[in-house]
Design an enzyme around this catalytic site. Sequence first.
Site, PDB file in Angstrom:
ATOM      1  N   SER A  77       0.812  -1.210   0.000  1.00 14.33           N
ATOM      2  CA  SER A  77       0.000   0.000   0.000  1.00 14.33           C
ATOM      3  C   SER A  77       0.849   1.267   0.000  1.00 14.33           C
ATOM      4  CB  SER A  77      -0.938   0.013   1.212  1.00 14.33           C
ATOM      5  OG  SER A  77      -1.848  -1.068   1.161  1.00 14.33           O
ATOM      6  N   CYS A 110      -9.418  -2.003   3.462  1.00 16.66           N
ATOM      7  CA  CYS A 110      -8.653  -0.824   3.046  1.00 16.66           C
ATOM      8  C   CYS A 110      -8.974  -0.439   1.594  1.00 16.66           C
ATOM      9  CB  CYS A 110      -7.158  -1.055   3.268  1.00 16.66           C
ATOM     10  SG  CYS A 110      -6.226   0.493   3.320  1.00 16.66           S
ATOM     11  N   ASN A 124      -3.723   2.486   7.071  1.00 17.19           N
ATOM     12  CA  ASN A 124      -2.783   2.982   6.062  1.00 17.19           C
ATOM     13  C   ASN A 124      -3.536   3.305   4.785  1.00 17.19           C
ATOM     14  OD1 ASN A 124      -0.736   3.536   4.283  1.00 17.19           O
ATOM     15  ND2 ASN A 124      -0.091   1.415   4.042  1.00 17.19           N
ATOM     16  N   GLN A 149     -12.667   0.607  -0.430  1.00 12.39           N
ATOM     17  CA  GLN A 149     -12.945   1.694  -1.363  1.00 12.39           C
ATOM     18  C   GLN A 149     -13.434   1.162  -2.714  1.00 12.39           C
ATOM     19  OE1 GLN A 149      -9.164   3.666  -1.399  1.00 12.39           O
ATOM     20  NE2 GLN A 149      -9.228   4.083   0.799  1.00 12.39           N
ATOM     21  N   GLY A 182      -4.719   6.927   2.077  1.00 11.95           N
ATOM     22  CA  GLY A 182      -4.746   8.359   1.813  1.00 11.95           C
ATOM     23  C   GLY A 182      -6.022   8.813   1.144  1.00 11.95           C
ATOM     24  N   GLY A 190      -2.571   3.721  -3.284  1.00 11.41           N
ATOM     25  CA  GLY A 190      -2.994   4.851  -4.087  1.00 11.41           C
ATOM     26  C   GLY A 190      -4.480   5.090  -4.239  1.00 11.41           C
ATOM     27  N   HIS A 197      -7.140  -2.119   9.248  1.00 12.08           N
ATOM     28  CA  HIS A 197      -6.429  -3.382   9.051  1.00 12.08           C
ATOM     29  C   HIS A 197      -6.576  -4.316  10.260  1.00 12.08           C
ATOM     30  CE1 HIS A 197      -4.207  -2.727   5.260  1.00 12.08           C
ATOM     31  NE2 HIS A 197      -4.393  -1.457   5.568  1.00 12.08           N
ATOM     32  N   GLU A 245      -5.666  -7.325  10.462  1.00 12.52           N
ATOM     33  CA  GLU A 245      -4.516  -8.236  10.578  1.00 12.52           C
ATOM     34  C   GLU A 245      -3.362  -7.593  11.328  1.00 12.52           C
ATOM     35  OE1 GLU A 245      -3.086  -5.494   7.595  1.00 12.52           O
ATOM     36  OE2 GLU A 245      -5.048  -6.354   7.990  1.00 12.52           O
TER      37      GLU A 245
END
Length: 412
Positions: free
Chosen positions: A57, A277, A319, A281, A321, A252, A362, A364
């Site tokens: 990521s 994550c 994690n 999206q 953006g 990204g 996350h 995990e």
Amino acid sequence: MPTPTGGLTMAPARLALEDGSVFHGQAFGDLSPRCIDAEVCFNTSLTGYQEILTDPSYRSQIVTMTYPLIGNYGINEADLESGKIQVSGFIVRELANVMSNYRASQKLENWLSDQNVTGITGIDTRALTRKLRTTGAMNGILCTDTNLSDAELVAQAKTAQGLVGRNLVEGVSRTEPLQWDEDLGDWAPLHGEVERPAKQFRVVAIDCGAKLNILRNLTDSGCDVIVVPWNTSAEDILAHEPDGIFVSNGPGDPAPVTETIENIKKLHGQKPIFGICLGHQLLCLSLGAETYKLKFGHRGGNQPVQNLHTGKVEITSQNHGFAVDTESLESVGAEPTHINLNDRTLAGFRHNELPIFAIQYHPEASPGPHDSRYLFDCFIDMMQTGQSPTGEKMDLAQRRRNNLITSVTNEV
């Protein structure tokens, strides 16, 4: 010429940002004259630099660690989250002169050098982090070429490509299907043991840059995991006759990953789908929701997330953006289940009719707390019942992991 400093061989290095700021320090790792352009971000985890460096990521990002001393426990082969270092560059306040851990096989700077990755140490990471929090994530140039002026580096930073509009997934995904069978083994958390289901569920994991510990957790929860490339067609996914489909994390901007989004659309209602994550999206985009870029993102192992049904808070590893617009998601028949308490952004959802749910964080860990590991159990439950888990069912699954309820019932 590189010079030894405190037992380390270093060379001058600079970090230039698109706002005109230039930080001077010393390079470690790959010391060859070079300039790397990428988005500069920060991670607030206290430990776990090895997992962070190998997380796909982080493709096309220069990562700043806010914890001031990095490298003190070296590098070992067991804690990798992918087959190589994924970051474009690495920023630390102080690089440890000595590593001390019985599991370590080499120093951080030697590992970076072996993989042609440059780091910079000796800069004020607190000032850099405050700048990124105030101004927002910025493109930057990490440079070891002394022939270029500061002004030239700033000019390069101003024209750097950045993350928006780029499909970075195709550069980190596996290119061939893979049968995955490794579980957590000796590294399973000591608390919260849950008996695996009698049936082993076949799961096709769409690899958008999947961390290895996600795949280990799926296996540990009772899944027979087949990993497929990011652009595998819906027809080829269904040909594996899965009980469920998993959409992984990745780097990204999610919007340009159109092949995956279109394939997920064709899978709606066919099989239960779980995303983490970037997978969260992509699932939202496939439903018709919208995403947007965050000011400076969420990266670290200490992000508070609240279950909207119960009000309970869990501390999570994150994690990313980019985020999903909550109103656009609700308008397409989905229900928020979790929010990030720092900025109230969407952290999880379920579909009201289809067996689909996902989270922005996350479970995990790696690195981070294990508060959210129960979500893999919720995926198992969704494959058993064909219903996306409500906030209440998620809470019951978490209580079972925390040994607050002892019996395995159909409620969970």
